[in-house]
Motif scaffolding. Structure first.
Motif, PDB file in Angstrom:
ATOM      1  N   PRO A  31     -36.023  30.394  -7.935  1.00  0.00           N
ATOM      2  CA  PRO A  31     -34.575  30.568  -8.042  1.00  0.00           C
ATOM      3  C   PRO A  31     -33.960  29.604  -9.062  1.00  0.00           C
ATOM      4  O   PRO A  31     -34.481  28.511  -9.307  1.00  0.00           O
ATOM      5  CB  PRO A  31     -34.072  30.241  -6.629  1.00  0.00           C
ATOM      6  N   VAL A  32     -32.848  30.012  -9.639  1.00  0.00           N
ATOM      7  CA  VAL A  32     -32.102  29.150 -10.544  1.00  0.00           C
ATOM      8  C   VAL A  32     -31.727  27.842  -9.853  1.00  0.00           C
ATOM      9  O   VAL A  32     -31.779  26.760 -10.447  1.00  0.00           O
ATOM     10  CB  VAL A  32     -30.832  29.880 -11.046  1.00  0.00           C
ATOM     11  N   ALA A  33     -31.377  27.929  -8.573  1.00  0.00           N
ATOM     12  CA  ALA A  33     -30.956  26.743  -7.821  1.00  0.00           C
ATOM     13  C   ALA A  33     -32.044  25.689  -7.737  1.00  0.00           C
ATOM     14  O   ALA A  33     -31.750  24.490  -7.623  1.00  0.00           O
ATOM     15  CB  ALA A  33     -30.506  27.149  -6.414  1.00  0.00           C
ATOM     16  N   LEU A  34     -33.305  26.085  -7.793  1.00  0.00           N
ATOM     17  CA  LEU A  34     -34.397  25.116  -7.759  1.00  0.00           C
ATOM     18  C   LEU A  34     -34.374  24.255  -9.020  1.00  0.00           C
ATOM     19  O   LEU A  34     -34.543  23.030  -8.960  1.00  0.00           O
ATOM     20  CB  LEU A  34     -35.731  25.843  -7.634  1.00  0.00           C
ATOM     21  N   VAL A  35     -34.146  24.889 -10.162  1.00  0.00           N
ATOM     22  CA  VAL A  35     -34.065  24.148 -11.425  1.00  0.00           C
ATOM     23  C   VAL A  35     -32.840  23.236 -11.421  1.00  0.00           C
ATOM     24  O   VAL A  35     -32.915  22.070 -11.838  1.00  0.00           O
ATOM     25  CB  VAL A  35     -34.006  25.112 -12.623  1.00  0.00           C
ATOM     26  N   GLU A  36     -31.721  23.744 -10.939  1.00  0.00           N
ATOM     27  CA  GLU A  36     -30.492  22.942 -10.884  1.00  0.00           C
ATOM     28  C   GLU A  36     -30.699  21.692 -10.041  1.00  0.00           C
ATOM     29  O   GLU A  36     -30.201  20.605 -10.385  1.00  0.00           O
ATOM     30  CB  GLU A  36     -29.352  23.791 -10.332  1.00  0.00           C
ATOM     31  N   GLN A  37     -31.444  21.820  -8.959  1.00  0.00           N
ATOM     32  CA  GLN A  37     -31.706  20.656  -8.101  1.00  0.00           C
ATOM     33  C   GLN A  37     -32.523  19.606  -8.848  1.00  0.00           C
ATOM     34  O   GLN A  37     -32.268  18.402  -8.734  1.00  0.00           O
ATOM     35  CB  GLN A  37     -32.446  21.121  -6.843  1.00  0.00           C
ATOM     36  N   CYS A  38     -33.500  20.048  -9.625  1.00  0.00           N
ATOM     37  CA  CYS A  38     -34.311  19.115 -10.404  1.00  0.00           C
ATOM     38  C   CYS A  38     -33.473  18.404 -11.465  1.00  0.00           C
ATOM     39  O   CYS A  38     -33.642  17.202 -11.700  1.00  0.00           O
ATOM     40  CB  CYS A  38     -35.474  19.859 -11.061  1.00  0.00           C
ATOM     41  N   VAL A  39     -32.585  19.146 -12.117  1.00  0.00           N
ATOM     42  CA  VAL A  39     -31.711  18.550 -13.140  1.00  0.00           C
ATOM     43  C   VAL A  39     -30.832  17.482 -12.518  1.00  0.00           C
ATOM     44  O   VAL A  39     -30.677  16.370 -13.052  1.00  0.00           O
ATOM     45  CB  VAL A  39     -30.856  19.634 -13.821  1.00  0.00           C
ATOM     46  N   ARG A  40     -30.224  17.795 -11.375  1.00  0.00           N
ATOM     47  CA  ARG A  40     -29.353  16.814 -10.704  1.00  0.00           C
ATOM     48  C   ARG A  40     -30.130  15.558 -10.329  1.00  0.00           C
ATOM     49  O   ARG A  40     -29.668  14.432 -10.546  1.00  0.00           O
ATOM     50  CB  ARG A  40     -28.737  17.432  -9.448  1.00  0.00           C
ATOM     51  N   LEU A  41     -31.290  15.745  -9.772  1.00  0.00           N
ATOM     52  CA  LEU A  41     -32.074  14.608  -9.295  1.00  0.00           C
ATOM     53  C   LEU A  41     -32.516  13.720 -10.449  1.00  0.00           C
ATOM     54  O   LEU A  41     -32.510  12.490 -10.326  1.00  0.00           O
ATOM     55  CB  LEU A  41     -33.290  15.115  -8.519  1.00  0.00           C
ATOM     56  N   HIS A  42     -32.881  14.314 -11.569  1.00  0.00           N
ATOM     57  CA  HIS A  42     -33.324  13.497 -12.703  1.00  0.00           C
ATOM     58  C   HIS A  42     -32.188  12.636 -13.246  1.00  0.00           C
ATOM     59  O   HIS A  42     -32.429  11.550 -13.780  1.00  0.00           O
ATOM     60  CB  HIS A  42     -33.902  14.364 -13.808  1.00  0.00           C
ATOM     61  N   GLY A  43     -30.950  13.102 -13.136  1.00  0.00           N
ATOM     62  CA  GLY A  43     -29.811  12.212 -13.315  1.00  0.00           C
ATOM     63  C   GLY A  43     -29.253  12.031 -14.707  1.00  0.00           C
ATOM     64  O   GLY A  43     -28.440  11.130 -14.922  1.00  0.00           O
ATOM     65  N   LYS A  44     -29.606  12.865 -15.678  1.00  0.00           N
ATOM     66  CA  LYS A  44     -29.043  12.715 -17.018  1.00  0.00           C
ATOM     67  C   LYS A  44     -27.887  13.678 -17.291  1.00  0.00           C
ATOM     68  O   LYS A  44     -27.300  13.669 -18.380  1.00  0.00           O
ATOM     69  CB  LYS A  44     -30.132  12.902 -18.081  1.00  0.00           C
ATOM     70  N   GLY A  45     -27.566  14.521 -16.330  1.00  0.00           N
ATOM     71  CA  GLY A  45     -26.412  15.405 -16.454  1.00  0.00           C
ATOM     72  C   GLY A  45     -26.491  16.314 -17.659  1.00  0.00           C
ATOM     73  O   GLY A  45     -27.557  16.838 -18.005  1.00  0.00           O
ATOM     74  N   GLU A  46     -25.356  16.491 -18.331  1.00  0.00           N
ATOM     75  CA  GLU A  46     -25.291  17.403 -19.477  1.00  0.00           C
ATOM     76  C   GLU A  46     -26.093  16.919 -20.676  1.00  0.00           C
ATOM     77  O   GLU A  46     -26.367  17.696 -21.590  1.00  0.00           O
ATOM     78  CB  GLU A  46     -23.827  17.633 -19.875  1.00  0.00           C
ATOM     79  N   ALA A  47     -26.491  15.663 -20.679  1.00  0.00           N
ATOM     80  CA  ALA A  47     -27.309  15.142 -21.787  1.00  0.00           C
ATOM     81  C   ALA A  47     -28.771  15.558 -21.678  1.00  0.00           C
ATOM     82  O   ALA A  47     -29.569  15.294 -22.587  1.00  0.00           O
ATOM     83  CB  ALA A  47     -27.221  13.618 -21.831  1.00  0.00           C
ATOM     84  N   THR A  48     -29.136  16.236 -20.618  1.00  0.00           N
ATOM     85  CA  THR A  48     -30.529  16.605 -20.364  1.00  0.00           C
ATOM     86  C   THR A  48     -31.073  17.553 -21.429  1.00  0.00           C
ATOM     87  O   THR A  48     -30.430  18.526 -21.806  1.00  0.00           O
ATOM     88  CB  THR A  48     -30.662  17.291 -18.992  1.00  0.00           C
ATOM     89  N   ARG A  49     -32.277  17.261 -21.887  1.00  0.00           N
ATOM     90  CA  ARG A  49     -33.017  18.139 -22.798  1.00  0.00           C
ATOM     91  C   ARG A  49     -34.173  18.742 -21.994  1.00  0.00           C
ATOM     92  O   ARG A  49     -35.169  18.082 -21.747  1.00  0.00           O
ATOM     93  CB  ARG A  49     -33.535  17.352 -24.000  1.00  0.00           C
ATOM     94  N   LEU A  50     -33.994  19.976 -21.567  1.00  0.00           N
ATOM     95  CA  LEU A  50     -34.909  20.628 -20.626  1.00  0.00           C
ATOM     96  C   LEU A  50     -35.872  21.564 -21.355  1.00  0.00           C
ATOM     97  O   LEU A  50     -35.487  22.246 -22.302  1.00  0.00           O
ATOM     98  CB  LEU A  50     -34.089  21.421 -19.602  1.00  0.00           C
ATOM     99  N   ILE A  51     -37.113  21.618 -20.866  1.00  0.00           N
ATOM    100  CA  ILE A  51     -38.099  22.559 -21.401  1.00  0.00           C
ATOM    101  C   ILE A  51     -38.868  23.218 -20.262  1.00  0.00           C
ATOM    102  O   ILE A  51     -39.157  22.583 -19.244  1.00  0.00           O
ATOM    103  CB  ILE A  51     -39.080  21.852 -22.373  1.00  0.00           C
ATOM    104  N   ASP A  52     -39.167  24.506 -20.452  1.00  0.00           N
ATOM    105  CA  ASP A  52     -39.989  25.259 -19.518  1.00  0.00           C
ATOM    106  C   ASP A  52     -41.048  25.997 -20.331  1.00  0.00           C
ATOM    107  O   ASP A  52     -40.746  26.985 -21.006  1.00  0.00           O
ATOM    108  CB  ASP A  52     -39.137  26.261 -18.729  1.00  0.00           C
ATOM    109  N   PRO A  53     -42.304  25.543 -20.302  1.00  0.00           N
ATOM    110  CA  PRO A  53     -43.339  26.175 -21.118  1.00  0.00           C
ATOM    111  C   PRO A  53     -43.868  27.493 -20.555  1.00  0.00           C
ATOM    112  O   PRO A  53     -44.654  28.174 -21.218  1.00  0.00           O
ATOM    113  CB  PRO A  53     -44.455  25.118 -21.155  1.00  0.00           C
ATOM    114  N   PHE A  54     -43.453  27.856 -19.328  1.00  0.00           N
ATOM    115  CA  PHE A  54     -43.806  29.147 -18.733  1.00  0.00           C
ATOM    116  C   PHE A  54     -42.515  29.796 -18.251  1.00  0.00           C
ATOM    117  O   PHE A  54     -42.224  29.870 -17.053  1.00  0.00           O
ATOM    118  CB  PHE A  54     -44.789  28.956 -17.585  1.00  0.00           C
ATOM    119  N   LEU A  55     -41.731  30.288 -19.195  1.00  0.00           N
ATOM    120  CA  LEU A  55     -40.353  30.685 -18.939  1.00  0.00           C
ATOM    121  C   LEU A  55     -40.220  31.870 -17.993  1.00  0.00           C
ATOM    122  O   LEU A  55     -39.264  31.953 -17.229  1.00  0.00           O
ATOM    123  CB  LEU A  55     -39.665  31.007 -20.273  1.00  0.00           C
ATOM    124  N   GLY A  56     -41.149  32.816 -18.043  1.00  0.00           N
ATOM    125  CA  GLY A  56     -41.008  34.007 -17.219  1.00  0.00           C
ATOM    126  C   GLY A  56     -39.743  34.769 -17.570  1.00  0.00           C
ATOM    127  O   GLY A  56     -39.447  35.005 -18.743  1.00  0.00           O
TER     128      GLY A  56
END
Length: 269
Positions: free
Chosen positions: A207-232
């Protein structure tokens, strides 16, 4: 997020990842094929265990290279009831020389709990199995891997309110905030859909919410540079768009899945 900060690549991650700069991403959230015979369109999910684990080490080595030193790698891995050691074998392969396991999260898809009045409440979705040996599998792992094991997290950003409000004043670490660490069990159900072929054509998604939870926990907010090598079909790309992240990079081998990902991002923008 602006279109120029969204990079969706069609290709093999082992070919695309080497083209990206070292330390160019803060956060990785992904779920690779599980080697459980799942019917992907463009990938053979039935390799030998040794061959599969060697392949995992190859792409994980490139993931480590593109990850910043203070970055986080959230790896979602599930299992079949008849193959329960699989997630741990993948984890051991990636932590032999490459990463340190910093946290283990349990993604709960479905659960039954009792209220204080003793009333059972069942929530979430799971795929039932007909077996005399195994119970229904209602969870998957999310392994939090880092380069050092010492990466700070923003625990409250992914937190929950206190049930007993007296704890806010009684415990000094609260700082007067009605928000505590959620812990390592995450109940995140799939969204209800009407047609799997139209709305979730990929056989293994999160789910999208799973990724959102990881972003919040990592703590860089909108400055986050995210990558998914198995995008699906693009759950992580949708999360990046919704959260207005600085950049997002997605890599997908199957052209049809990538097309669905592009459609989802466009519909959500």
């Amino acid at each position: 997020m602006p279109p120029e900060t969204l990079h969706l690549h069609h290709g093999d991650c082992l070919e695309v990842l080497p083209t990206l700069g070292a330390g160019s991403h803060d956060l990785v959230v992904t779920s690779p094929p599980y080697n459980l015979g799942i019917a992907y369109r463009s990938y053979d999910d039935t390799r030998s265990r040794t061959e599969f684990l060697d392949w995992c080490r190859q792409w994980a080595r490139e993931v480590k290279r593109v990850l910043a030193d203070d970055g986080s790698f959230f790896l979602n891995v599930g299992a079949a009831p008849s193959n329960p050691l699989f997630p741990h074998q993948v984890l051991l392969a990636l932590t032999e020389e490459l990463f340190v396991l910093q946290n283990t999260f349990h993604w709960i898809k479905s659960i039954t709990v009792e209220t204080r009045a003793g009333e059972p409440i069942s929530v979430g979705h799971f795929k039932p199995i007909n077996s005399k040996r195994f119970v229904n599998d209602c969870h998957e792992y999310v392994f939090h891997l880092t380069k050092t094991g010492n990466v700070p997290l923003d625990r409250r950003a992914a937190g929950v309110p206190y049930q007993d409000k007296s704890n806010i004043a009684r415990w000094g670490h609260t700082g007067g905030q009605d928000l505590r660490c959620r812990g390592n069990t995450w109940f995140i159900p799939y969204e209800t859909i009407q047609s799997r072929d139209k709305e979730r054509p990929h056989p293994a998604t999160f789910p999208v919410a799973l990724v959102e939870q990881c972003v919040r926990l990592h703590g860089k907010g909108e400055a986050t540079r995210l990558i998914d090598p198995f995008l699906g079909i693009g759950s992580s790309a949708v999360a990046a768009t919704r959260m207005n992240l600085a950049t997002f990079t997605g890599i997908e081998l199957d052209e049809r899945y990538l097309g669905v990902a592009r459609e989802r991002v466009a519909a959500d923008s």
